[in-house]
Design a protein around this motif. Structure first.
Motif, PDB file in Angstrom:
ATOM      1  N   GLY A   5      19.810 -56.109 -19.498  1.00 28.90           N
ATOM      2  CA  GLY A   5      18.488 -56.144 -20.042  1.00 28.90           C
ATOM      3  C   GLY A   5      17.516 -55.829 -18.818  1.00 28.90           C
ATOM      4  O   GLY A   5      16.258 -56.224 -19.009  1.00 28.90           O
ATOM      5  N   LEU A   6      17.860 -54.970 -18.095  1.00 22.59           N
ATOM      6  CA  LEU A   6      16.993 -54.475 -16.918  1.00 22.59           C
ATOM      7  C   LEU A   6      16.922 -53.005 -16.958  1.00 22.59           C
ATOM      8  O   LEU A   6      17.945 -52.252 -17.655  1.00 22.59           O
ATOM      9  CB  LEU A   6      17.597 -54.735 -15.527  1.00 22.59           C
ATOM     10  N   THR A   7      15.808 -52.411 -16.318  1.00 30.52           N
ATOM     11  CA  THR A   7      15.753 -50.960 -16.109  1.00 30.52           C
ATOM     12  C   THR A   7      16.549 -50.562 -14.925  1.00 30.52           C
ATOM     13  O   THR A   7      16.868 -51.269 -14.228  1.00 30.52           O
ATOM     14  CB  THR A   7      14.341 -50.750 -16.244  1.00 30.52           C
ATOM     15  N   VAL A   8      16.989 -49.004 -14.866  1.00 25.53           N
ATOM     16  CA  VAL A   8      17.752 -48.469 -13.962  1.00 25.53           C
ATOM     17  C   VAL A   8      16.889 -48.854 -12.624  1.00 25.53           C
ATOM     18  O   VAL A   8      17.408 -49.271 -11.652  1.00 25.53           O
ATOM     19  CB  VAL A   8      17.946 -47.113 -14.234  1.00 25.53           C
ATOM     20  N   ASP A   9      15.617 -48.623 -12.714  1.00 27.67           N
ATOM     21  CA  ASP A   9      14.761 -48.753 -11.406  1.00 27.67           C
ATOM     22  C   ASP A   9      14.964 -50.323 -10.911  1.00 27.67           C
ATOM     23  O   ASP A   9      15.024 -50.488  -9.736  1.00 27.67           O
ATOM     24  CB  ASP A   9      13.340 -48.242 -11.623  1.00 27.67           C
ATOM     25  N   THR A  10      14.791 -51.218 -11.718  1.00 30.21           N
ATOM     26  CA  THR A  10      14.923 -52.685 -11.385  1.00 30.21           C
ATOM     27  C   THR A  10      16.112 -52.893 -10.646  1.00 30.21           C
ATOM     28  O   THR A  10      16.291 -53.652  -9.535  1.00 30.21           O
ATOM     29  CB  THR A  10      14.779 -53.427 -12.618  1.00 30.21           C
ATOM     30  N   LEU A  11      17.215 -52.455 -11.386  1.00 30.62           N
ATOM     31  CA  LEU A  11      18.547 -52.661 -10.627  1.00 30.62           C
ATOM     32  C   LEU A  11      18.731 -51.766  -9.346  1.00 30.62           C
ATOM     33  O   LEU A  11      19.281 -52.424  -8.457  1.00 30.62           O
ATOM     34  CB  LEU A  11      19.514 -52.073 -11.640  1.00 30.62           C
ATOM     35  N   LYS A  44      23.766 -47.217 -16.015  1.00 32.83           N
ATOM     36  CA  LYS A  44      23.195 -47.141 -17.369  1.00 32.83           C
ATOM     37  C   LYS A  44      23.919 -48.678 -18.132  1.00 32.83           C
ATOM     38  O   LYS A  44      22.952 -49.300 -18.767  1.00 32.83           O
ATOM     39  CB  LYS A  44      23.423 -45.970 -18.120  1.00 32.83           C
ATOM     40  N   LYS A  45      25.111 -48.673 -17.979  1.00 29.45           N
ATOM     41  CA  LYS A  45      25.741 -49.662 -18.912  1.00 29.45           C
ATOM     42  C   LYS A  45      25.448 -50.875 -18.215  1.00 29.45           C
ATOM     43  O   LYS A  45      25.094 -51.919 -19.093  1.00 29.45           O
ATOM     44  CB  LYS A  45      27.479 -49.449 -18.775  1.00 29.45           C
ATOM     45  N   PHE A  46      25.520 -51.284 -16.915  1.00 27.60           N
ATOM     46  CA  PHE A  46      25.070 -52.411 -16.399  1.00 27.60           C
ATOM     47  C   PHE A  46      23.436 -53.059 -16.437  1.00 27.60           C
ATOM     48  O   PHE A  46      23.443 -53.953 -16.978  1.00 27.60           O
ATOM     49  CB  PHE A  46      25.484 -52.142 -14.660  1.00 27.60           C
ATOM     50  N   ALA A  47      22.891 -51.926 -16.437  1.00 27.27           N
ATOM     51  CA  ALA A  47      21.147 -52.354 -16.641  1.00 27.27           C
ATOM     52  C   ALA A  47      21.065 -52.568 -18.184  1.00 27.27           C
ATOM     53  O   ALA A  47      20.344 -53.659 -18.272  1.00 27.27           O
ATOM     54  CB  ALA A  47      20.446 -50.955 -16.308  1.00 27.27           C
TER      55      ALA A  47
END
Length: 270
Positions: free
Chosen positions: A13-19, A6-9
């Motif tokens: 500026g990305l969603t968790v799904d994109t990550l 969550k922090k990394f996303a």
């Protein structure tokens, strides 16, 4: 430093799904804490994702980015960049053609609205065109229909025209025209469209560019070209080839529907 997903996303500026798509493609590989089972991302992952997003901004798909980030050979990288450069050149030309046509047709509408005579000398570039001798049958001939469909996919880089042969204009009877799809030779280098044996070439030439007007119910004939031919005669020009026209629009004038076409009269100086 390590970061939760969550922090990394949030940092990127990305969603968790994109990550997770980045992980699925093998671009980043977070490590898993054996004690709590959580996955964590490192500062190196920050740099990798930032670089990957930069490549994505150039138009590469995520799968292509993954291949690039896996340190392909120089030859493979050169090939990937060459393909992307060609794709971008095509897109630029495509957008430029759209802008050019928007500006050109806006000008036509302004000229039609003012109702003023319009003639200008222009250089028409070298064209390749796919003709059909049976007037409006271009899109109904099964032999060339696959080529027509391929060319139509490139509108407005390709464009649909009507050509009136010089001999037909001079003899008047029987008056004849044919339909054709055109593409400039310059643009053909970027779009290698299939070329059947019936393709013709129109060399670069000097033309008088004008607008034709006719009643909607009338069939195109010599009388609709008379004003243009009269202009040529009065201004020291001689018709030197087939006249190219294209439909612009229809409108109601004094209760009557009329059609407007642009036309290019190829000329030589007397």
């Amino acid at each position: 430093m390590n970061y939760t997903i969550k922090k990394f996303a949030s940092m990127q500026g990305l969603t968790v799904d994109t990550l997770r798509q980045y992980e699925k493609k093998g671009i980043i590989q977070p490590f898993q804490d054996e004690e709590n089972g959580y996955r964590y991302y490192s500062d190196m992952d920050v740099r990798i994702v930032s670089t990957s997003r930069w490549y994505s901004s150039l138009g590469f798909t995520l799968s292509q980015v993954a291949e690039i980030m896996k340190t392909l050979s120089n030859e493979s990288l050169q090939s990937a960049f060459s393909e992307k450069i060609l794709e971008q050149k095509r897109q630029i030309v495509y957008e430029e053609e759209k802008l050019k046509e928007l500006i050109r047709f806006q000008r036509y509408y302004n000229l039609i609205e003012r109702g003023e005579p319009f003639y200008e000398e222009v250089a028409l570039p070298e064209l390749l065109y796919l003709p059909h001798s049976m007037k409006d049958q271009l899109m109904q001939d099964e032999d060339i229909l696959p080529y027509v469909r391929a060319w139509m996919e490139l509108l407005p880089v390709t464009f649909y025209t009507r050509w009136v042969p010089k001999a037909s204009i001079e003899k008047r009877e029987p008056f004849h025209y044919y339909m054709a799809l055109c593409i400039s030779k310059e643009n053909l280098a970027l779009w290698p469209v299939p070329l059947p044996s019936c393709v013709r070439t129109s060399p670069e030439r000097k033309c008088i560019h004008t607008i034709l007007r006719k009643k909607h119910e009338e069939v195109l004939s010599g009388k609709h070209l008379d004003q243009g031919l009269l202009y040529l005669e009065k201004n020291g020009y001689r018709l030197s080839g087939d006249v190219m026209t294209m439909y612009i629009s229809s409108r109601i004038e004094q209760g009557q529907k009329v059609n407007y076409h642009y036309a290019y009269f190829p000329v030589e100086t007397e």
